[in-house]
Scaffold this motif. Structure first.
Motif, PDB file in Angstrom:
ATOM      1  N   GLU A 111       0.866  -1.181   0.000  1.00  0.00           N
ATOM      2  CA  GLU A 111       0.000   0.000   0.000  1.00  0.00           C
ATOM      3  C   GLU A 111       0.897   1.224   0.000  1.00  0.00           C
ATOM      4  OE1 GLU A 111      -3.931   1.251  -0.400  1.00  0.00           O
ATOM      5  OE2 GLU A 111      -3.103  -0.780  -0.286  1.00  0.00           O
ATOM      6  N   PRO A 119       0.324   6.652   2.664  1.00  0.00           N
ATOM      7  CA  PRO A 119      -0.878   5.938   2.222  1.00  0.00           C
ATOM      8  C   PRO A 119      -2.060   6.242   3.136  1.00  0.00           C
ATOM      9  CG  PRO A 119       1.013   4.470   2.273  1.00  0.00           C
ATOM     10  CD  PRO A 119       1.443   5.733   2.927  1.00  0.00           C
ATOM     11  N   SER A 147      -9.059  -1.956  -4.092  1.00  0.00           N
ATOM     12  CA  SER A 147      -8.703  -0.616  -4.555  1.00  0.00           C
ATOM     13  C   SER A 147      -9.014   0.419  -3.482  1.00  0.00           C
ATOM     14  CB  SER A 147      -9.480  -0.290  -5.838  1.00  0.00           C
ATOM     15  OG  SER A 147      -9.175   1.012  -6.281  1.00  0.00           O
ATOM     16  N   ASP A 151      -4.847   6.038  -2.763  1.00  0.00           N
ATOM     17  CA  ASP A 151      -3.497   5.476  -2.785  1.00  0.00           C
ATOM     18  C   ASP A 151      -3.141   5.061  -4.211  1.00  0.00           C
ATOM     19  OD1 ASP A 151      -3.329   5.851  -0.088  1.00  0.00           O
ATOM     20  OD2 ASP A 151      -3.791   3.777   0.442  1.00  0.00           O
ATOM     21  N   GLN A 154      -0.486   0.836  -5.169  1.00  0.00           N
ATOM     22  CA  GLN A 154      -0.882  -0.418  -4.539  1.00  0.00           C
ATOM     23  C   GLN A 154      -0.267  -1.590  -5.304  1.00  0.00           C
ATOM     24  OE1 GLN A 154      -5.311   0.583  -4.509  1.00  0.00           O
ATOM     25  NE2 GLN A 154      -5.095  -0.480  -2.544  1.00  0.00           N
ATOM     26  N   SER A 289      -2.592  -5.818  -9.676  1.00  0.00           N
ATOM     27  CA  SER A 289      -2.974  -4.993  -8.530  1.00  0.00           C
ATOM     28  C   SER A 289      -3.737  -3.768  -9.020  1.00  0.00           C
ATOM     29  CB  SER A 289      -1.734  -4.569  -7.734  1.00  0.00           C
ATOM     30  OG  SER A 289      -0.878  -3.761  -8.514  1.00  0.00           O
TER      31      SER A 289
END
Length: 304
Positions: A111, A119, A147, A151, A154, A289
């Motif tokens: 993250e 983050p 999600s 941020d 990720q 991701s």
């Protein structure tokens, strides 16, 4: 024990791993009862287990790093991150409740944010879609964070911790290795925090590989890794070689928990590879991701 999948927070996954290892064998015991996941703020959600089955005990700790302000890189507009920190230690300080001086660490950051911004996701809330195997030899887990709009960095990750039941030769080292990887590595050099570095490979207590290379693990070269034959439909693969040194000329073991595959060689996400003459099966997972289409392509143990 065995294979599980679903969606959980990182603290809950840490708890499952620790409890699963302890339940799998008398060799795994609680490392420090003061380490628990009751408080998920800062870096307080954590567990430590102790392996007692070898000539020297060894401790493994898993921490949910949820504090803000950890700048892991000064490159590429800076990167601030949260994630999972793994520590392997030769001793444990039961008074101060921390690892001893002989230890190795890897920070699996998944993250992230950039440009002087920490983050925003709370890892005590953020859900991870995961695929995991636990048995008496260790564990392998692959996970993808949900999600989080604020941020921008990720990543998905894999972590493997494995006890080597038999070695190729006597080496005077521990019987464990740890492998970690992320699908998107935004830490392009310029590490700025000594306590939070990704080491893809740890061979306690010989060496750690660093963040950018897989030194210490030998994969099938040539980009194939594992492939499905056009002739007989069988899958051909090589178990990764675990080595004692970065030059990869000291193979000591081959993993039984996972292997690498390529999606352009006939294998796709969700395929199950059954080992000839055995009950053992591996599940192929390709995981991207929220902020990267790069894939983690690994087959992890699915059936013993």
């Amino acid at each position: 024990m065995g294979f599980t999948s679903g969606a959980k927070t990182l603290p809950d996954l840490i708890d499952d791993i620790a409890n699963g290892l302890i339940a799998s064998s008398v060799n795994w015991v609680e490392g420090d009862s003061t380490w628990n996941i009751t408080d998920t703020t800062n870096n307080n959600a954590r567990r430590v287990v102790r392996y007692t089955g070898d000539s020297a005990d060894i401790w493994f700790s898993l921490e949910c790093v949820n504090q803000t302000g950890i700048r892991i890189s000064t490159a590429d507009a800076d990167t601030y991150a949260k994630g999972l920190r793994i520590t392997i230690a030769a001793s444990w300080d039961s008074i101060n409740h921390t690892w001893g001086e002989t230890n190795q660490q890897s920070f699996v950051y998944f993250e992230g944010e950039y440009a002087d911004s920490s983050p925003n996701a709370d890892l005590g809330i953020l859900q991870l879609s995961y695929y995991m195997w636990i048995d008496s030899t260790g564990f392998v887990v692959m996970a993808r964070p949900e999600s989080w709009p604020d941020d921008a960095r990720q990543a998905s990750f894999i972590v493997v911790l494995e006890h080597m039941a038999s070695k190729e030769y006597s080496d005077g080292l521990t019987n464990f290795y740890c492998y970690c990887n992320v699908n998107a590595n935004w830490c392009n050099g310029g590490y700025s925090h000594a306590d939070f570095k990704l080491n893809k490979y740890m061979r306690p207590f010989s060496f750690m590989s660093g963040y950018s290379v897989d030194s210490g693990m030998q994969w099938w070269n040539g980009g194939k890794h594992a492939f499905k034959s056009n002739g007989n439909g069988k899958v051909y693969y090589t178990k990764p070689l675990v080595c004692n040194t970065a030059d990869e000329r000291t193979p000591i073991y081959q993993s039984e928990l996972f292997f690498l595959f390529s999606t352009d060689r006939g294998l796709v996400d969700g395929d199950v590879v059954a080992v000839d003459g055995q009950t053992t099966k591996y599940l192929c997972k390709s995981i991207s991701s929220p902020n990267s289409t790069s894939l983690l392509n690994y087959a992890i143990k699915y059936v013993a």
